[in-house]
Design a protein around this motif. Structure first.
Motif, PDB file in Angstrom:
ATOM      1  N   SER A   3       0.803  -1.221   0.000  1.00 33.46           N
ATOM      2  CA  SER A   3       0.000   0.000   0.000  1.00 33.46           C
ATOM      3  C   SER A   3       0.837   1.272   0.000  1.00 33.46           C
ATOM      4  O   SER A   3       0.414   2.285  -0.531  1.00 33.46           O
ATOM      5  CB  SER A   3      -0.946   0.026   1.196  1.00 33.46           C
ATOM      6  N   GLY A   4       1.996   1.251   0.595  1.00 36.75           N
ATOM      7  CA  GLY A   4       2.845   2.437   0.630  1.00 36.75           C
ATOM      8  C   GLY A   4       3.587   2.707  -0.661  1.00 36.75           C
ATOM      9  O   GLY A   4       4.265   3.718  -0.793  1.00 36.75           O
ATOM     10  N   PHE A   9      -2.826   4.288  -3.464  1.00 38.40           N
ATOM     11  CA  PHE A   9      -2.857   3.718  -2.122  1.00 38.40           C
ATOM     12  C   PHE A   9      -1.785   4.353  -1.254  1.00 38.40           C
ATOM     13  O   PHE A   9      -0.804   4.899  -1.750  1.00 38.40           O
ATOM     14  CB  PHE A   9      -2.619   2.202  -2.159  1.00 38.40           C
ATOM     15  N   GLY A  10      -1.970   4.263   0.038  1.00 36.90           N
ATOM     16  CA  GLY A  10      -0.978   4.769   0.979  1.00 36.90           C
ATOM     17  C   GLY A  10      -1.209   4.180   2.352  1.00 36.90           C
ATOM     18  O   GLY A  10      -2.231   3.536   2.610  1.00 36.90           O
ATOM     19  N   VAL A  22      -0.047   4.586  18.462  1.00 35.49           N
ATOM     20  CA  VAL A  22       0.189   4.870  17.039  1.00 35.49           C
ATOM     21  C   VAL A  22      -0.473   3.778  16.204  1.00 35.49           C
ATOM     22  O   VAL A  22      -0.289   2.590  16.469  1.00 35.49           O
ATOM     23  CB  VAL A  22       1.698   4.946  16.734  1.00 35.49           C
ATOM     24  N   TYR A  23      -1.238   4.208  15.203  1.00 33.11           N
ATOM     25  CA  TYR A  23      -1.940   3.284  14.305  1.00 33.11           C
ATOM     26  C   TYR A  23      -1.512   3.554  12.863  1.00 33.11           C
ATOM     27  O   TYR A  23      -1.248   4.697  12.488  1.00 33.11           O
ATOM     28  CB  TYR A  23      -3.458   3.491  14.386  1.00 33.11           C
ATOM     29  N   ARG A  24      -1.490   2.494  12.068  1.00 29.81           N
ATOM     30  CA  ARG A  24      -1.205   2.598  10.636  1.00 29.81           C
ATOM     31  C   ARG A  24      -2.315   1.877   9.888  1.00 29.81           C
ATOM     32  O   ARG A  24      -2.618   0.724  10.199  1.00 29.81           O
ATOM     33  CB  ARG A  24       0.137   1.956  10.317  1.00 29.81           C
ATOM     34  N   LEU A  60       1.623  10.343   6.075  1.00 30.01           N
ATOM     35  CA  LEU A  60       1.221   9.488   4.962  1.00 30.01           C
ATOM     36  C   LEU A  60       2.453   8.981   4.241  1.00 30.01           C
ATOM     37  O   LEU A  60       3.374   9.750   3.954  1.00 30.01           O
ATOM     38  CB  LEU A  60       0.350  10.281   3.976  1.00 30.01           C
ATOM     39  N   LYS A  61       2.449   7.678   3.959  1.00 26.96           N
ATOM     40  CA  LYS A  61       3.480   7.102   3.096  1.00 26.96           C
ATOM     41  C   LYS A  61       2.773   6.634   1.841  1.00 26.96           C
ATOM     42  O   LYS A  61       1.843   5.827   1.885  1.00 26.96           O
ATOM     43  CB  LYS A  61       4.177   5.919   3.753  1.00 26.96           C
ATOM     44  N   THR A  62       3.188   7.178   0.710  1.00 23.63           N
ATOM     45  CA  THR A  62       2.624   6.785  -0.577  1.00 23.63           C
ATOM     46  C   THR A  62       3.703   6.850  -1.637  1.00 23.63           C
ATOM     47  O   THR A  62       4.557   7.749  -1.620  1.00 23.63           O
ATOM     48  CB  THR A  62       1.405   7.652  -0.955  1.00 23.63           C
TER      49      THR A  62
END
Length: 105
Positions: A3-4, A9-10, A22-24, A60-62
């Motif tokens: 997803s990243g 998606f991210g 912390v949630y991802r 955000l990681k994308t």
């Protein structure tokens, strides 16, 4: 897992407003002029949305890059006009007509 890295998606990282944990989570995300828009496929009542709003942002990681995002704003748009056509069609099918707009810090 991917997803990243995949387009559209991210991985959104946020902190629980009550727990401090912390949630991802994986999200559908698209570039906007000043940042990103995130499809709210589970509505604006999702806990991650409430957490990002309360914190004033998230990470955000994308496409392999990380962004610090701020100024979250929930927008309802039945036309889904800010999304690419394929995403717009899928969002219409699942009944999602809200998105979160976030600015890059």
């Amino acid at each position: 897992m991917f997803s990243g890295w995949l387009p559209g998606f991210g991985i959104l990282t946020h902190v629980g407003r009550k727990s401090g944990k912390v949630y991802r989570i994986p999200v559908n995300v698209f570039r906007a002029p000043n940042g990103f828009i995130v499809a709210l496929t589970y509505s604006s009542q999702s806990e991650w949305v409430k957490n990002a709003l309360a914190a004033g942002g998230c990470e955000l990681k994308t496409r392999g890059k990380k962004y610090q995002l701020s100024s979250p704003k929930v927008v309802r748009d039945p036309t889904r006009g800010r999304f690419p056509f394929p995403a717009r069609t899928l969002l219409r099918i699942v009944g999602a007509d809200e998105y979160m707009e976030l600015s890059i810090r």
